[in-house]
Design a protein around this motif. Structure first.
Motif, short mmCIF file in Angstrom:
data_model
loop_
_atom_site.label_atom_id
_atom_site.label_comp_id
_atom_site.label_asym_id
_atom_site.label_seq_id
_atom_site.Cartn_x
_atom_site.Cartn_y
_atom_site.Cartn_z
N LYS A 352 0.81 -1.21 0.00
CA LYS A 352 0.00 0.00 0.00
C LYS A 352 0.85 1.27 0.00
N ILE A 353 2.09 1.17 0.47
CA ILE A 353 2.99 2.31 0.53
C ILE A 353 4.30 1.95 -0.15
N ASP A 354 4.74 2.82 -1.07
CA ASP A 354 6.05 2.68 -1.69
C ASP A 354 7.00 3.65 -1.00
N THR A 355 8.10 3.14 -0.48
CA THR A 355 9.04 4.00 0.24
C THR A 355 10.32 4.27 -0.55
N THR A 356 10.48 3.66 -1.71
CA THR A 356 11.77 3.73 -2.40
C THR A 356 11.78 4.74 -3.53
N PHE A 357 10.63 5.29 -3.92
CA PHE A 357 10.55 6.13 -5.12
C PHE A 357 11.40 7.39 -5.01
N LEU A 358 11.67 7.86 -3.78
CA LEU A 358 12.37 9.13 -3.66
C LEU A 358 13.89 8.98 -3.52
N ILE A 359 14.39 7.75 -3.44
CA ILE A 359 15.84 7.56 -3.32
C ILE A 359 16.51 7.93 -4.64
N SER A 360 17.42 8.89 -4.57
CA SER A 360 18.12 9.32 -5.78
C SER A 360 19.57 8.85 -5.82
N HIS A 361 20.19 8.66 -4.66
CA HIS A 361 21.61 8.33 -4.62
C HIS A 361 21.89 7.31 -3.51
N ARG A 362 22.76 6.38 -3.84
CA ARG A 362 23.21 5.36 -2.90
C ARG A 362 24.74 5.44 -2.83
N LEU A 363 25.27 5.71 -1.64
CA LEU A 363 26.70 5.91 -1.45
C LEU A 363 27.20 5.02 -0.32
N SER A 364 28.50 4.83 -0.28
CA SER A 364 29.10 4.19 0.88
C SER A 364 29.12 5.20 2.02
N LEU A 365 29.21 4.69 3.24
CA LEU A 365 29.29 5.59 4.40
C LEU A 365 30.49 6.51 4.29
N GLU A 366 31.60 6.02 3.74
CA GLU A 366 32.80 6.85 3.62
C GLU A 366 32.56 8.06 2.71
N GLU A 367 31.56 7.99 1.84
CA GLU A 367 31.24 9.11 0.95
C GLU A 367 30.22 10.07 1.56
N ALA A 368 29.90 9.90 2.83
CA ALA A 368 28.87 10.73 3.46
C ALA A 368 29.14 12.23 3.35
N PRO A 369 30.37 12.72 3.53
CA PRO A 369 30.58 14.17 3.37
C PRO A 369 30.16 14.68 2.00
N ARG A 370 30.46 13.90 0.95
CA ARG A 370 30.02 14.29 -0.40
C ARG A 370 28.50 14.26 -0.50
N GLY A 371 27.89 13.29 0.16
CA GLY A 371 26.43 13.21 0.17
C GLY A 371 25.80 14.43 0.81
N TYR A 372 26.34 14.86 1.95
CA TYR A 372 25.82 16.06 2.60
C TYR A 372 25.96 17.29 1.69
N ASP A 381 18.18 17.41 -7.76
CA ASP A 381 18.58 16.07 -8.21
C ASP A 381 18.82 15.11 -7.05
N TRP A 382 19.29 15.63 -5.92
CA TRP A 382 19.58 14.78 -4.76
C TRP A 382 18.39 14.83 -3.82
N THR A 383 17.42 13.95 -4.06
CA THR A 383 16.19 13.96 -3.25
C THR A 383 16.33 13.15 -1.98
N LYS A 384 17.11 12.07 -2.01
CA LYS A 384 17.32 11.25 -0.81
C LYS A 384 18.58 10.43 -1.00
N VAL A 385 19.43 10.44 0.03
CA VAL A 385 20.70 9.73 -0.01
C VAL A 385 20.70 8.61 1.02
N VAL A 386 20.95 7.41 0.56
CA VAL A 386 21.09 6.24 1.44
C VAL A 386 22.57 5.86 1.50
N LEU A 387 23.06 5.62 2.71
CA LEU A 387 24.47 5.30 2.94
C LEU A 387 24.59 3.88 3.46
N THR A 388 25.59 3.18 2.98
CA THR A 388 25.84 1.80 3.42
C THR A 388 27.23 1.70 4.02
N PRO A 389 27.34 1.35 5.32
CA PRO A 389 28.68 1.17 5.91
C PRO A 389 29.45 0.07 5.22
#
Length: 389
Positions: A352-372, A381-389
């Motif tokens: 009933k709910i889609d939560t993934t449509f707004l994710i625009s970028h997927r980065l490693s945790l080490e790239e978090a400063p660039r994500g910010y 263009d950067w609507t939502k950033v997901v970080l993976t350690p």
């Protein structure tokens, strides 16, 4: 462990910091598998929220796997959990009333005084935010200590992708509560200021709750397109006189309910906003409340005003007369995430709910400063950033 730390305005860095340890019997240690940058994190990045200290670990949207528990935790090693950004004891007056973000016990005594002075009462505890909210290390890290782990963390079945459920930590229940606070009746018109992640989830939630028309207001073409894709009508405030457009779109009445999903850093060249920006720049505690002022002026007489956008200081030039003379109802507050987690998880699992449509970028945790940096400077263009350690 590695973690993203705050060192001043527009200065966030990846540092090596000590691993968290069990402190209290109800604690758990989570190995983070996914975390995200929230729009309210940008208030920290811009240094407009008071109470930050150099070296603080940021991040309040995260999930992961339980690797250690205290003797009174109800979690089990190996479980996958989404952790609410609000820290709640579960037993105080406010938690028993399901007002979890107002918990009286989550904010330690030694950090309560500042918020008592600023707001009249000590506020609740939050991950990765200000020392006014407890100074808890956040989730943009490899590991996190979760206090009161027996209250709130949502156990997620294996096999469900992180991205399907990660936003149960904050922005999905925040958008849901924003719409719920509008007391939507079937066919109501709802105007939403701000098409960031919370605003988009507020649009989606309002439509699910039976709104007849949702009108989304922003100036970023991509974000407006996302809102339109959810079923909203859109207004680009740089191209249209918003108050006139809303009156025309609602038959001269004004929207039945309005949602301010912008908060304390409104954009635009309106005179009141330019004055607010100047005050905020010199650090005198002024919030840029242009979106809220406009929402109060736009909503119909007897209408409802919902404020999920974060405010942290004071606002002047406030249309208090419009609020009183039009008989408006106002509801706001940090989200009571624990109230909504199970229900929203079920709605995700049922499709009933889609939560993934707004994710625009997927980065490693080490790239978090660039994500910010990009999330702050290129919001179209950067609507939502997901970080993976």
């Amino acid at each position: 462990m590695r973690a993203l730390t705050w060192h001043g305005k527009h200065d966030v860095r990846m540092d090596t910091v000590p691993d968290p340890q069990i402190v209290n019997p109800r604690d758990a240690i989570i190995e983070v598998t996914s975390t995200a940058i929230c729009g309210s994190d940008l208030h920290l990045y811009d240094a407009v929220i008071p109470g930050l200290q150099g070296g603080d670990i940021l991040g309040h949207e995260f999930m992961g796997r339980v690797v250690e528990t205290g003797p009174k935790s109800t979690l089990k090693t190996g479980q996958r959990v989404v952790v609410p950004f609000t820290i709640s004891c579960g037993s105080c007056f406010f938690c028993k009333a399901t007002l979890f973000s107002a918990c009286d016990n989550a904010n330690p005594v030694e950090t309560q005084e500042a918020s008592e002075l600023l707001y009249g009462h000590a506020v609740g505890g939050l991950f990765g935010y200000s020392h006014m909210t407890g100074g808890y290390p956040g989730g943009q890290a490899e590991y996190v200590r979760v206090p009161y782990s027996d209250v709130g963390p949502i156990v997620v079945p294996d096999g469900v992708p992180d991205e399907d459920v990660l936003f149960l930590s904050d922005i999905l229940p925040t958008g849901w509560m924003a719409a719920e606070n509008c007391d939507i009746m079937p066919g109501d018109s709802v105007a939403v200021w701000g098409c960031g992640p919370v605003g988009l989830f507020a649009v989606q939630s309002a439509l699910l709750m039976g709104a007849g028309r949702v009108i989304a207001i922003d100036h970023h073409p991509n974000r407006l397109a996302l809102a339109r894709g959810l079923g909203a009508d859109i207004i680009d405030y740089t191209q249209t006189h918003v108050l006139e457009a809303l009156m025309e779109m609602t038959g001269g009445m004004g929207p039945d309910a309005v949602i301010d999903a912008v908060g304390m850093e409104s954009h635009g060249m309106a005179p009141d906003n330019l004055m607010d920006a100047a005050k905020q720049k010199v650090g005198i505690g002024a919030d840029r409340a242009h979106a809220l002022r406009m929402a109060l002026m736009a909503v119909r007489k007897g209408g409802r005003v919902s404020i999920p956008g974060v405010y942290g200081g004071m606002a002047d030039k406030f249309p208090l007369g419009a609020l009183m003379e039009k008989g408006l109802q106002v509801r706001s507050g940090q989200t009571h995430v624990q109230r909504y987690g199970t229900r929203l998880l079920d709605m995700i699992m049922e499709g009933k709910i889609d939560t993934t449509f707004l994710i625009s970028h997927r980065l490693s945790l080490e790239e978090a400063p660039r994500g910010y940096r990009n999330f702050a400077e290129n919001q179209n263009d950067w609507t939502k950033v997901v970080l993976t350690p």
